[in-house]
Design a protein around this motif. Structure first.
Motif, PDB file in Angstrom:
ATOM      1  N   PRO A 189      39.306  44.489  43.457  1.00  0.00           N
ATOM      2  CA  PRO A 189      40.286  43.423  43.642  1.00  0.00           C
ATOM      3  C   PRO A 189      39.658  42.147  44.199  1.00  0.00           C
ATOM      4  CG  PRO A 189      41.211  45.502  44.365  1.00  0.00           C
ATOM      5  CD  PRO A 189      39.745  45.751  44.084  1.00  0.00           C
ATOM      6  N   GLU A 190      38.637  42.288  45.033  1.00  0.00           N
ATOM      7  CA  GLU A 190      37.974  41.106  45.590  1.00  0.00           C
ATOM      8  C   GLU A 190      37.290  40.286  44.496  1.00  0.00           C
ATOM      9  OE1 GLU A 190      38.821  44.112  48.493  1.00  0.00           O
ATOM     10  OE2 GLU A 190      37.504  44.310  46.743  1.00  0.00           O
ATOM     11  N   GLN A 191      36.793  40.981  43.471  1.00  0.00           N
ATOM     12  CA  GLN A 191      36.168  40.269  42.358  1.00  0.00           C
ATOM     13  C   GLN A 191      37.200  39.508  41.532  1.00  0.00           C
ATOM     14  OE1 GLN A 191      33.650  42.899  40.124  1.00  0.00           O
ATOM     15  NE2 GLN A 191      32.110  43.006  41.745  1.00  0.00           N
ATOM     16  N   VAL A 192      38.421  40.013  41.485  1.00  0.00           N
ATOM     17  CA  VAL A 192      39.499  39.276  40.808  1.00  0.00           C
ATOM     18  C   VAL A 192      39.730  37.956  41.538  1.00  0.00           C
ATOM     19  CG1 VAL A 192      41.955  39.269  40.225  1.00  0.00           C
ATOM     20  CG2 VAL A 192      40.601  41.341  39.874  1.00  0.00           C
ATOM     21  N   ASP A 193      39.794  38.022  42.862  1.00  0.00           N
ATOM     22  CA  ASP A 193      39.988  36.805  43.654  1.00  0.00           C
ATOM     23  C   ASP A 193      38.836  35.820  43.460  1.00  0.00           C
ATOM     24  OD1 ASP A 193      42.321  37.983  44.576  1.00  0.00           O
ATOM     25  OD2 ASP A 193      41.481  38.538  46.524  1.00  0.00           O
ATOM     26  N   ALA A 194      37.606  36.338  43.412  1.00  0.00           N
ATOM     27  CA  ALA A 194      36.435  35.481  43.227  1.00  0.00           C
ATOM     28  C   ALA A 194      36.443  34.842  41.837  1.00  0.00           C
ATOM     29  CB  ALA A 194      35.155  36.283  43.447  1.00  0.00           C
ATOM     30  N   ALA A 195      36.805  35.627  40.808  1.00  0.00           N
ATOM     31  CA  ALA A 195      36.873  35.086  39.451  1.00  0.00           C
ATOM     32  C   ALA A 195      37.954  34.014  39.356  1.00  0.00           C
ATOM     33  CB  ALA A 195      37.149  36.207  38.449  1.00  0.00           C
ATOM     34  N   TYR A 196      39.073  34.266  40.006  1.00  0.00           N
ATOM     35  CA  TYR A 196      40.162  33.280  40.036  1.00  0.00           C
ATOM     36  C   TYR A 196      39.655  31.965  40.624  1.00  0.00           C
ATOM     37  CZ  TYR A 196      44.361  30.980  41.878  1.00  0.00           C
ATOM     38  OH  TYR A 196      45.330  30.070  42.213  1.00  0.00           O
ATOM     39  N   PHE A 240      46.146  28.765  35.888  1.00  0.00           N
ATOM     40  CA  PHE A 240      46.687  30.112  35.996  1.00  0.00           C
ATOM     41  C   PHE A 240      48.201  30.074  36.144  1.00  0.00           C
ATOM     42  CE2 PHE A 240      42.284  30.691  36.988  1.00  0.00           C
ATOM     43  CZ  PHE A 240      41.982  31.947  36.520  1.00  0.00           C
ATOM     44  N   HIS A 241      48.864  31.164  35.731  1.00  0.00           N
ATOM     45  CA  HIS A 241      50.312  31.282  35.900  1.00  0.00           C
ATOM     46  C   HIS A 241      50.673  31.380  37.373  1.00  0.00           C
ATOM     47  CE1 HIS A 241      51.432  31.581  31.682  1.00  0.00           C
ATOM     48  NE2 HIS A 241      50.333  32.286  31.524  1.00  0.00           N
ATOM     49  N   ALA A 242      49.830  32.047  38.159  1.00  0.00           N
ATOM     50  CA  ALA A 242      50.038  32.243  39.603  1.00  0.00           C
ATOM     51  C   ALA A 242      48.719  32.747  40.172  1.00  0.00           C
ATOM     52  CB  ALA A 242      51.155  33.269  39.848  1.00  0.00           C
ATOM     53  N   PRO A 243      48.565  32.718  41.484  1.00  0.00           N
ATOM     54  CA  PRO A 243      47.357  33.304  42.084  1.00  0.00           C
ATOM     55  C   PRO A 243      47.316  34.814  41.858  1.00  0.00           C
ATOM     56  CG  PRO A 243      48.533  31.914  43.656  1.00  0.00           C
ATOM     57  CD  PRO A 243      49.427  32.090  42.461  1.00  0.00           C
ATOM     58  N   PRO A 244      46.163  35.458  42.084  1.00  0.00           N
ATOM     59  CA  PRO A 244      46.076  36.914  41.943  1.00  0.00           C
ATOM     60  C   PRO A 244      47.107  37.611  42.822  1.00  0.00           C
ATOM     61  CG  PRO A 244      43.891  35.983  42.255  1.00  0.00           C
ATOM     62  CD  PRO A 244      44.882  34.878  42.503  1.00  0.00           C
ATOM     63  N   GLN A 245      47.643  38.702  42.274  1.00  0.00           N
ATOM     64  CA  GLN A 245      48.651  39.469  42.998  1.00  0.00           C
ATOM     65  C   GLN A 245      48.405  40.960  42.782  1.00  0.00           C
ATOM     66  OE1 GLN A 245      52.746  38.169  42.298  1.00  0.00           O
ATOM     67  NE2 GLN A 245      51.932  36.255  41.474  1.00  0.00           N
ATOM     68  N   ASP A 246      48.933  41.764  43.710  1.00  0.00           N
ATOM     69  CA  ASP A 246      48.902  43.215  43.579  1.00  0.00           C
ATOM     70  C   ASP A 246      50.204  43.644  42.898  1.00  0.00           C
ATOM     71  OD1 ASP A 246      46.447  43.474  44.931  1.00  0.00           O
ATOM     72  OD2 ASP A 246      47.472  43.338  46.854  1.00  0.00           O
ATOM     73  N   TYR A 247      50.079  44.465  41.858  1.00  0.00           N
ATOM     74  CA  TYR A 247      51.233  44.870  41.073  1.00  0.00           C
ATOM     75  C   TYR A 247      51.527  46.358  41.236  1.00  0.00           C
ATOM     76  CZ  TYR A 247      51.149  40.271  38.998  1.00  0.00           C
ATOM     77  OH  TYR A 247      51.198  38.920  38.823  1.00  0.00           O
ATOM     78  N   CYS A 257      45.827  41.591  39.658  1.00  0.00           N
ATOM     79  CA  CYS A 257      45.720  40.902  38.375  1.00  0.00           C
ATOM     80  C   CYS A 257      45.976  39.414  38.547  1.00  0.00           C
ATOM     81  CB  CYS A 257      46.754  41.435  37.382  1.00  0.00           C
ATOM     82  SG  CYS A 257      46.807  43.224  37.204  1.00  0.00           S
ATOM     83  N   VAL A 258      45.460  38.667  37.583  1.00  0.00           N
ATOM     84  CA  VAL A 258      45.756  37.248  37.484  1.00  0.00           C
ATOM     85  C   VAL A 258      45.804  36.899  36.001  1.00  0.00           C
ATOM     86  CG1 VAL A 258      43.339  36.470  37.649  1.00  0.00           C
ATOM     87  CG2 VAL A 258      45.205  34.976  38.467  1.00  0.00           C
ATOM     88  N   TYR A 259      46.644  35.939  35.642  1.00  0.00           N
ATOM     89  CA  TYR A 259      46.911  35.625  34.241  1.00  0.00           C
ATOM     90  C   TYR A 259      46.755  34.135  33.964  1.00  0.00           C
ATOM     91  CZ  TYR A 259      48.860  40.247  34.442  1.00  0.00           C
ATOM     92  OH  TYR A 259      48.994  41.598  34.624  1.00  0.00           O
ATOM     93  N   PHE A 260      46.186  33.836  32.792  1.00  0.00           N
ATOM     94  CA  PHE A 260      46.099  32.464  32.314  1.00  0.00           C
ATOM     95  C   PHE A 260      46.220  32.478  30.801  1.00  0.00           C
ATOM     96  CE2 PHE A 260      41.736  33.963  32.228  1.00  0.00           C
ATOM     97  CZ  PHE A 260      41.209  33.437  31.060  1.00  0.00           C
ATOM     98  N   TYR A 307      41.716  41.799  35.795  1.00  0.00           N
ATOM     99  CA  TYR A 307      42.291  42.805  36.681  1.00  0.00           C
ATOM    100  C   TYR A 307      41.231  43.723  37.258  1.00  0.00           C
ATOM    101  CZ  TYR A 307      41.719  46.545  33.229  1.00  0.00           C
ATOM    102  OH  TYR A 307      41.191  47.480  32.373  1.00  0.00           O
ATOM    103  N   ALA A 308      41.603  44.388  38.337  1.00  0.00           N
ATOM    104  CA  ALA A 308      40.817  45.476  38.924  1.00  0.00           C
ATOM    105  C   ALA A 308      41.806  46.471  39.501  1.00  0.00           C
ATOM    106  CB  ALA A 308      39.889  44.965  40.020  1.00  0.00           C
ATOM    107  N   TRP A 309      41.451  47.752  39.402  1.00  0.00           N
ATOM    108  CA  TRP A 309      42.301  48.789  39.988  1.00  0.00           C
ATOM    109  C   TRP A 309      42.168  48.754  41.503  1.00  0.00           C
ATOM    110  CZ3 TRP A 309      45.720  50.095  36.771  1.00  0.00           C
ATOM    111  CH2 TRP A 309      45.430  50.188  35.419  1.00  0.00           C
TER     112      TRP A 309
END
Length: 145
Positions: A87-94, A104-111, A117-120, A131-133
């Motif tokens: 998940p930290e890598q998702v934040d870094a990629a964002y 992006f549609h929104a900042p990274p979030q836990d689902y 995940c984060v979406y663009f 995404y990351a698990w």
């Protein structure tokens, strides 16, 4: 310029579908994909190459805030996904991609499916997921390996 695409392979192709059961049956019965994971509004499959995933349009819209607007009949709908190791890598990629001008549609979030995940979208509105698990890994595994 960012090096994101050179260090993170595309891992999933996700088709946005109207009916997860109908679409899943097509991929299993007609094309021979082996179900790997099933959760509300979502399924993915083993096959040669990248993971094929199916996601109901309403489910992704309700859970992520991504538009549920439909393309007209005959138009193609897809979502490419890149799985990162944490998940930290998702934040870094964002942060990296946002600094490079990606909107992006929104900042990274836990689902609820236990992923961060984060979406663009690209200029043609093709959806991308990074995404990351989260701890505990994916949910809904059918045949854990």
């Amino acid at each position: 310029m960012t090096a994101f695409a050179q260090t993170n392979p595309i891992t999933d192709i996700c088709f946005l579908v109207e009916d997860i059961d109908k679409a899943s049956a097509f991929y299993v019965e007609r094309l021979g994909f082996k179900p790997r994971r099933r959760a509300p509004g979502f399924a993915d499959f083993k096959g040669a190459g990248v993971t094929l995933a199916l996601w109901e349009i309403e489910h992704i819209a309700e859970n992520t805030g991504v538009s549920s607007r439909r393309a007209p009949p005959g138009a193609h709908k897809a979502c490419a996904a890149i799985e990162l190791a944490s998940p930290e890598q998702v934040d870094a990629a964002y942060a990296e991609l946002k600094a490079a001008g990606v909107l992006f549609h929104a900042p990274p979030q836990d689902y609820v499916w236990n992923a961060r995940c984060v979406y663009f979208a690209d200029p043609d509105d093709n959806l991308w997921e990074i995404y990351a698990w989260s701890a505990g890994g994916p949910t809904g595994d059918i045949d854990p390996q």
